[in-house]
Design a protein around this motif. Sequence first.
Motif, PDB file in Angstrom:
ATOM      1  N   HIS A   1       7.442  -2.488  -6.662  1.00 21.19           N
ATOM      2  CA  HIS A   1       6.383  -3.207  -5.947  1.00 21.19           C
ATOM      3  C   HIS A   1       5.735  -4.310  -6.777  1.00 21.19           C
TER       4      HIS A   1
ATOM      5  N   ARG B   1       1.420  -1.716  -5.030  1.00 18.06           N
ATOM      6  CA  ARG B   1       1.803  -1.661  -3.617  1.00 18.06           C
ATOM      7  C   ARG B   1       1.004  -2.651  -2.770  1.00 18.06           C
ATOM      8  N   THR B   2      -0.311  -2.769  -3.063  1.00 13.78           N
ATOM      9  CA  THR B   2      -1.176  -3.577  -2.199  1.00 13.78           C
ATOM     10  C   THR B   2      -1.172  -5.052  -2.549  1.00 13.78           C
ATOM     11  N   SER B   3      -0.776  -5.405  -3.783  1.00 14.64           N
ATOM     12  CA  SER B   3      -0.854  -6.818  -4.172  1.00 14.64           C
ATOM     13  C   SER B   3       0.426  -7.379  -4.772  1.00 14.64           C
TER      14      SER B   3
ATOM     15  N   ASP C   1     -14.683  -0.311   2.479  1.00  9.31           N
ATOM     16  CA  ASP C   1     -13.367  -0.611   3.027  1.00  9.31           C
ATOM     17  C   ASP C   1     -12.947  -1.991   2.545  1.00  9.31           C
TER      18      ASP C   1
ATOM     19  N   ALA D   1     -10.171  -4.178  -0.641  1.00 12.41           N
ATOM     20  CA  ALA D   1      -9.260  -4.122  -1.774  1.00 12.41           C
ATOM     21  C   ALA D   1      -9.533  -5.332  -2.659  1.00 12.41           C
TER      22      ALA D   1
ATOM     23  N   VAL E   1      -9.715   1.849  -5.925  1.00 10.01           N
ATOM     24  CA  VAL E   1      -9.269   0.504  -5.539  1.00 10.01           C
ATOM     25  C   VAL E   1     -10.189  -0.074  -4.473  1.00 10.01           C
ATOM     26  N   ARG E   2     -10.585   0.744  -3.490  1.00  6.09           N
ATOM     27  CA  ARG E   2     -11.509   0.262  -2.473  1.00  6.09           C
ATOM     28  C   ARG E   2     -12.878  -0.064  -3.073  1.00  6.09           C
TER      29      ARG E   2
ATOM     30  N   ALA F   1      -7.020   5.717  -4.607  1.00  2.26           N
ATOM     31  CA  ALA F   1      -7.282   4.916  -3.416  1.00  2.26           C
ATOM     32  C   ALA F   1      -8.766   4.559  -3.312  1.00  2.26           C
TER      33      ALA F   1
ATOM     34  N   THR G   1      -3.398   4.750  -9.743  1.00  2.00           N
ATOM     35  CA  THR G   1      -4.136   3.521  -9.455  1.00  2.00           C
ATOM     36  C   THR G   1      -3.258   2.302  -9.684  1.00  2.00           C
TER      37      THR G   1
ATOM     38  N   GLU H   1      -1.017   1.994  -6.771  1.00  7.17           N
ATOM     39  CA  GLU H   1      -1.753   1.516  -5.606  1.00  7.17           C
ATOM     40  C   GLU H   1      -1.954   0.012  -5.668  1.00  7.17           C
ATOM     41  N   LEU H   2      -2.300  -0.492  -6.844  1.00  7.60           N
ATOM     42  CA  LEU H   2      -2.479  -1.942  -7.004  1.00  7.60           C
ATOM     43  C   LEU H   2      -1.156  -2.673  -6.820  1.00  7.60           C
TER      44      LEU H   2
END
Length: 378
Positions: free
Chosen positions: A237, A214-216, A184, A186, A360-361, A357, A208, A211-212
């Motif tokens: 994003h 969106r999260t960073s 769990d 990132a 990335v985790r 996902a 991927t 996802e990167l």
Amino acid sequence: MELEPLPRAPEPGEAFAGARFVLVDDGCGIAVELGDLLERRGAEVRTLPDVDGPCDGLVHLAALRPGAAAVLPWAFAGIGRALEGEPRWLVLASGAGGTFGQGFAGGAAGDPAPGAGLRGLARTLARERPEALVRALDMDTDDTPRAIARRIMAELLAPDGPVAVGHRGGVRRGLELLPSEPPDGAPDLGRDAVVVLTGGEHEVVARTALELARTSGCHIELMGRTPEQDVRLMREHAASVRYHVGDARDAQAVRSLVENVQLTHRRLDGVIHAAGFAETPGGLEEAYRARVDGAAALAQAVPSGVGFFAVLCGLRGDDMQAGDDACAMLAHAWRRRLRGRTLVAGLGAVDPGAAAAALVREIGAGDETHVLLTGDDR
């Protein structure tokens, strides 16, 4: 995992009576010792620099040569010639310390590079030829040639053993795939960070990248073989998105990509490389190079301080297990140079979104060098 020790080889007899063995020479005496053991048990033995034709048994020792370069892909042709004789015994030996590179600490001893891919090739051969004894044996080259030869002989006389076996310090070990809960976390990326992803034509790579982003909110640099993909959602994003048309299987192309990105951004925080997912025309050697060469070139081209370096390998069930295995073994050498997270991830039967996902985790919080991503996202 530790395996049951094998019994001492029986005294000379007729275990290999009339069998034609080819030993691909190691140059340091193992073939000489093994040839003597085989002949004393009835085999006809020839020791050669490479396989010259069909045989009943093949023991490939080239990866044990002092200062050996990578055995694959050049050895594919000779092994193919041996297979024309439908051999009953196939042994592919490497010298990565008896641990298939997992204990590699740098230097010449235990270097996984010469034998990279042999374990995966052996697994493919074992699946295709269930009637034959097939082994990938990883040896500790600090042992004497006689000791190594005796261990190989013991394996030749043990038809029920696993395909991949390591020998170190008198202990016989195998490899087991262990289930693990996904980590769990990132990657530690900010909006100024820069991530390169190759193989942008593949859905899991595009997912991927999204996802990167969106999260960073980081900068995304994508390479793909097809004309630019639809990256509008990524741009909503990411700090920026650029798409480079190029082949991730081409070593020079990935080196040029790294140079371009560093000139543009003056930094590089992470790399995700899709290692030759697509089918490659031209045979086994070309497919192997497609899977391995770009990854190896990229591992050398990126700065040593890159935060993470991840290689995605083929789908589970793909016949290019040799290429996937080579990347997995080479990762133990790559991490000697790269100070950040080094990862080779095989993609099992998993939805592309879930795979992205999970990847990335895994990059952000995992600690294994080689993982298989499979099943449902949790």
